[in-house]
Design a protein around this motif. Structure first.
Motif, PDB file in Angstrom:
ATOM      1  N   TYR A  28      42.455  16.233   2.420  1.00  0.00           N
ATOM      2  CA  TYR A  28      41.576  15.949   1.287  1.00  0.00           C
ATOM      3  C   TYR A  28      41.602  14.452   1.020  1.00  0.00           C
ATOM      4  O   TYR A  28      42.664  13.868   0.804  1.00  0.00           O
ATOM      5  CB  TYR A  28      42.031  16.720   0.040  1.00  0.00           C
ATOM      6  N   ARG A  29      40.437  13.835   1.041  1.00  0.00           N
ATOM      7  CA  ARG A  29      40.341  12.391   0.828  1.00  0.00           C
ATOM      8  C   ARG A  29      39.541  12.090  -0.434  1.00  0.00           C
ATOM      9  O   ARG A  29      38.539  12.732  -0.715  1.00  0.00           O
ATOM     10  CB  ARG A  29      39.657  11.730   2.024  1.00  0.00           C
ATOM     11  N   CYS A  30      40.015  11.082  -1.142  1.00  0.00           N
ATOM     12  CA  CYS A  30      39.302  10.571  -2.308  1.00  0.00           C
ATOM     13  C   CYS A  30      39.561   9.068  -2.357  1.00  0.00           C
ATOM     14  O   CYS A  30      40.256   8.525  -1.491  1.00  0.00           O
ATOM     15  CB  CYS A  30      39.786  11.267  -3.584  1.00  0.00           C
ATOM     16  N   SER A  31      39.052   8.410  -3.367  1.00  0.00           N
ATOM     17  CA  SER A  31      39.224   6.957  -3.466  1.00  0.00           C
ATOM     18  C   SER A  31      40.686   6.556  -3.649  1.00  0.00           C
ATOM     19  O   SER A  31      41.054   5.418  -3.388  1.00  0.00           O
ATOM     20  CB  SER A  31      38.388   6.405  -4.615  1.00  0.00           C
ATOM     21  N   GLU A  32      41.532   7.487  -4.085  1.00  0.00           N
ATOM     22  CA  GLU A  32      42.950   7.194  -4.337  1.00  0.00           C
ATOM     23  C   GLU A  32      43.838   7.410  -3.120  1.00  0.00           C
ATOM     24  O   GLU A  32      45.002   7.016  -3.130  1.00  0.00           O
ATOM     25  CB  GLU A  32      43.462   8.047  -5.497  1.00  0.00           C
ATOM     26  N   GLY A  33      43.328   8.070  -2.088  1.00  0.00           N
ATOM     27  CA  GLY A  33      44.133   8.325  -0.895  1.00  0.00           C
ATOM     28  C   GLY A  33      43.850   9.697  -0.312  1.00  0.00           C
ATOM     29  O   GLY A  33      42.754  10.228  -0.482  1.00  0.00           O
ATOM     30  N   GLU A  34      44.855  10.245   0.348  1.00  0.00           N
ATOM     31  CA  GLU A  34      44.689  11.516   1.046  1.00  0.00           C
ATOM     32  C   GLU A  34      45.855  12.449   0.760  1.00  0.00           C
ATOM     33  O   GLU A  34      47.009  12.032   0.783  1.00  0.00           O
ATOM     34  CB  GLU A  34      44.610  11.273   2.553  1.00  0.00           C
ATOM     35  N   ALA A  35      45.529  13.721   0.505  1.00  0.00           N
ATOM     36  CA  ALA A  35      46.534  14.776   0.414  1.00  0.00           C
ATOM     37  C   ALA A  35      46.472  15.542   1.726  1.00  0.00           C
ATOM     38  O   ALA A  35      45.389  15.934   2.166  1.00  0.00           O
ATOM     39  CB  ALA A  35      46.252  15.699  -0.768  1.00  0.00           C
ATOM     40  N   ASP A  36      47.614  15.753   2.361  1.00  0.00           N
ATOM     41  CA  ASP A  36      47.630  16.406   3.666  1.00  0.00           C
ATOM     42  C   ASP A  36      47.052  17.813   3.609  1.00  0.00           C
ATOM     43  O   ASP A  36      46.246  18.191   4.456  1.00  0.00           O
ATOM     44  CB  ASP A  36      49.054  16.454   4.229  1.00  0.00           C
TER      45      ASP A  36
END
Length: 161
Positions: A65-73
């Motif tokens: 999962y990607r967003c402007s804050e980074g990625e959750a595996d």
């Protein structure tokens, strides 16, 4: 941390990208796990972590999962708790500096980033009843079983931790 630790052991021999019965690939066919690149090792760890989560009753709803804050595996749902679970996966070779604990694999900066990722996830998927942060550490030895250490609720929203 007062989190409960769960350890699972998986057995692995070789890894191949080829379907069963296919001719060996030109690079030499099956490879030993110790020959995997860092990127391939990380992907293997995430695959093992996703399988482990499914084995424990969680439903994986999104990978990377990607967003402007980074990625959750991994993003999963714990239907028993009614919560969304953001999972950080750390994969290491057993011979790369010895063992480690999953809760040690995520430093303060990574925890802060995961909190920001969670906030972005909440905004994109409102309403979300609850969010939990888990860490899964996958240890891949040269030979022998792959170990998976799962720490549910490895950290929380408290910014002081």
């Amino acid at each position: 941390m007062g989190a409960r630790r769960c350890t699972q052991v998986y057995f692995a021999e070789t890894v191949t990208d080829e379907p069963e019965g296919a001719a060996p690939c030109p690079e030499g066919g099956d490879r030993d796990l110790s020959e995997l690149s860092r990127h391939e090792l990380g992907e293997l760890g995430e695959d093992i972590a996703a399988a482990h989560l499914a084995d424990t009753g969680l439903v994986v709803i999104e990978r990377n999962y990607r967003c402007s804050e980074g990625e959750a595996d991994i993003v999963a749902v714990d239907e028993d708790e009614g919560s969304i679970v953001l999972v950080e996966v750390k994969t290491r070779r057993a011979d790369a500096g010895g063992g480690f604990f999953a809760e040690e694999a995520v430093d303060a900066a990574k925890r802060r980033r995961y909190r920001r990722i969670a906030a972005a996830y909440l905004m994109e998927h409102f309403p979300v009843p609850a969010i939990r942060f888990d860490v899964i550490a996958v240890t891949v030895p040269k030979g022998g079983p792959i170990e998976v250490h799962h720490v549910p609720g490895a950290f929380d929203w408290d910014a002081q931790r």
